[in-house]
Scaffold this active site. Sequence first.
Site, mmCIF file in Angstrom:
data_model
loop_
_atom_site.group_PDB
_atom_site.id
_atom_site.type_symbol
_atom_site.label_atom_id
_atom_site.label_comp_id
_atom_site.label_asym_id
_atom_site.label_seq_id
_atom_site.Cartn_x
_atom_site.Cartn_y
_atom_site.Cartn_z
ATOM 1 N N LYS A 22 0.839 -1.203 0.000
ATOM 2 C CA LYS A 22 0.000 0.000 0.000
ATOM 3 C C LYS A 22 0.874 1.255 0.000
ATOM 4 O O LYS A 22 0.623 2.206 -0.729
ATOM 5 C CB LYS A 22 -0.952 -0.014 1.209
ATOM 6 C CG LYS A 22 -2.071 -1.030 1.050
ATOM 7 C CD LYS A 22 -2.885 -1.274 2.300
ATOM 8 C CE LYS A 22 -3.828 -2.461 2.056
ATOM 9 N NZ LYS A 22 -4.618 -2.851 3.226
ATOM 10 N N GLN B 18 -4.991 -1.676 9.248
ATOM 11 C CA GLN B 18 -4.793 -2.998 8.652
ATOM 12 C C GLN B 18 -5.389 -4.074 9.564
ATOM 13 O O GLN B 18 -5.160 -4.089 10.769
ATOM 14 C CB GLN B 18 -3.294 -3.245 8.421
ATOM 15 C CG GLN B 18 -2.977 -4.500 7.651
ATOM 16 C CD GLN B 18 -3.528 -4.508 6.218
ATOM 17 O OE1 GLN B 18 -3.622 -3.476 5.574
ATOM 18 N NE2 GLN B 18 -3.890 -5.681 5.738
ATOM 19 N N ASP C 4 -11.352 2.298 3.255
ATOM 20 C CA ASP C 4 -11.632 0.866 3.108
ATOM 21 C C ASP C 4 -13.111 0.616 2.819
ATOM 22 O O ASP C 4 -13.487 -0.476 2.383
ATOM 23 C CB ASP C 4 -11.273 0.125 4.409
ATOM 24 C CG ASP C 4 -9.950 -0.609 4.326
ATOM 25 O OD1 ASP C 4 -9.594 -1.080 3.240
ATOM 26 O OD2 ASP C 4 -9.270 -0.707 5.375
HETATM 27 N N1 GUN Z 1 -6.651 -7.114 5.734
HETATM 28 C C1 GUN Z 1 -6.881 -7.920 4.656
HETATM 29 N N2 GUN Z 1 -7.532 -7.226 3.696
HETATM 30 C C2 GUN Z 1 -7.723 -5.981 4.160
HETATM 31 C C3 GUN Z 1 -8.307 -4.803 3.625
HETATM 32 O O1 GUN Z 1 -8.827 -4.758 2.505
HETATM 33 N N3 GUN Z 1 -8.278 -3.709 4.423
HETATM 34 C C4 GUN Z 1 -7.731 -3.722 5.656
HETATM 35 N N4 GUN Z 1 -7.777 -2.606 6.366
HETATM 36 N N5 GUN Z 1 -7.178 -4.789 6.199
HETATM 37 C C5 GUN Z 1 -7.171 -5.905 5.440
#
Ligand code: GUN
Length: 282
Positions: free
Chosen positions: A52, A96, A119
């Site tokens: 990211k 996350q 998200d």
């Molecule tokens: N952990 C696995 N996939 C995701 C996601 O799309 N967003 C977040 N914040 N954590 C994750």
Amino acid sequence: MTQIIDGKAISAQIKDELKEKVAQMKEQGTEVTLAVIQVGADPASSVYVRNKKNACAYIGIRSLAYELPEETTEKELLALIEELNGRKDVNGILVQLPLPKHIEEEKVLNTIHPSKDVDGFHPQNVGALCIGKPGFVSCTPAGIIQLLKRSGIEIAGKECVVIGRSNIVGKPMALLLIRENGTVTVTHSRTKDLKEVTGRADILVVAIGKPKMITADYVKEGAVVIDVGIHRNEENKLCGDVDHESVAPKCSAITPVPGGVGPMTIAMLMNNCVESVALQQN
Ligand code: GUN
């Protein structure tokens, strides 16, 4: 010939479009900033967070990294989110997942201000999607819509079957397909005669979490198959929820694993970050 939907290429195209947009915004004095919070050092999470941050750097989005120790309390995490909610120079906040067991995930996600929830997990954004109002949409299903559209696949009027009813993929996927005028059926672990239902699908979205579960006998000739799963098999090779080898010859189009849905999630997260600026100005 089966069309292999190239998620890597489509996500690169989206990232390049965003890069241009961010450069224009910068010229007009607007910088886009994403705050990424990781609690603990789960190795898979560390990889996602690094990807990211790299995507942010490529596009020109400023990223603020908060790498907090495993022992961080829920109260401390909530306080950080509140601080970031209040900062005018922070557009998006991403926590996350998964979080350590002593922290209540729902409480954390509900604390992120809906206008910074890139998200798309906050109930206000989920509700907005449900009633067709503007808001952030969960990145994986939003990415799947882009894969279909940019591959020239029509959704309107099609029989769409979604396998899986999670809050992050299955449910928002169904809502997005409805928004695109698809006829949508959602199936799950208690569905009777799954093969009969999936066998009707013109577009089949598979998010079950079981390696290679969907074999050719689940799929109609000429269907479009989107595979959301990602697993490592016995030989340490990546595979999806779909048995690609047997299913692909039967399809008109299919996503590979890796290089299908996966790269789209980050591209759509970046898209949400860019869109957040306009949402916050309203
Ligand atoms: N952990 C696995 N996939 C995701 C996601 O799309 N967003 C977040 N914040 N954590 C994750």
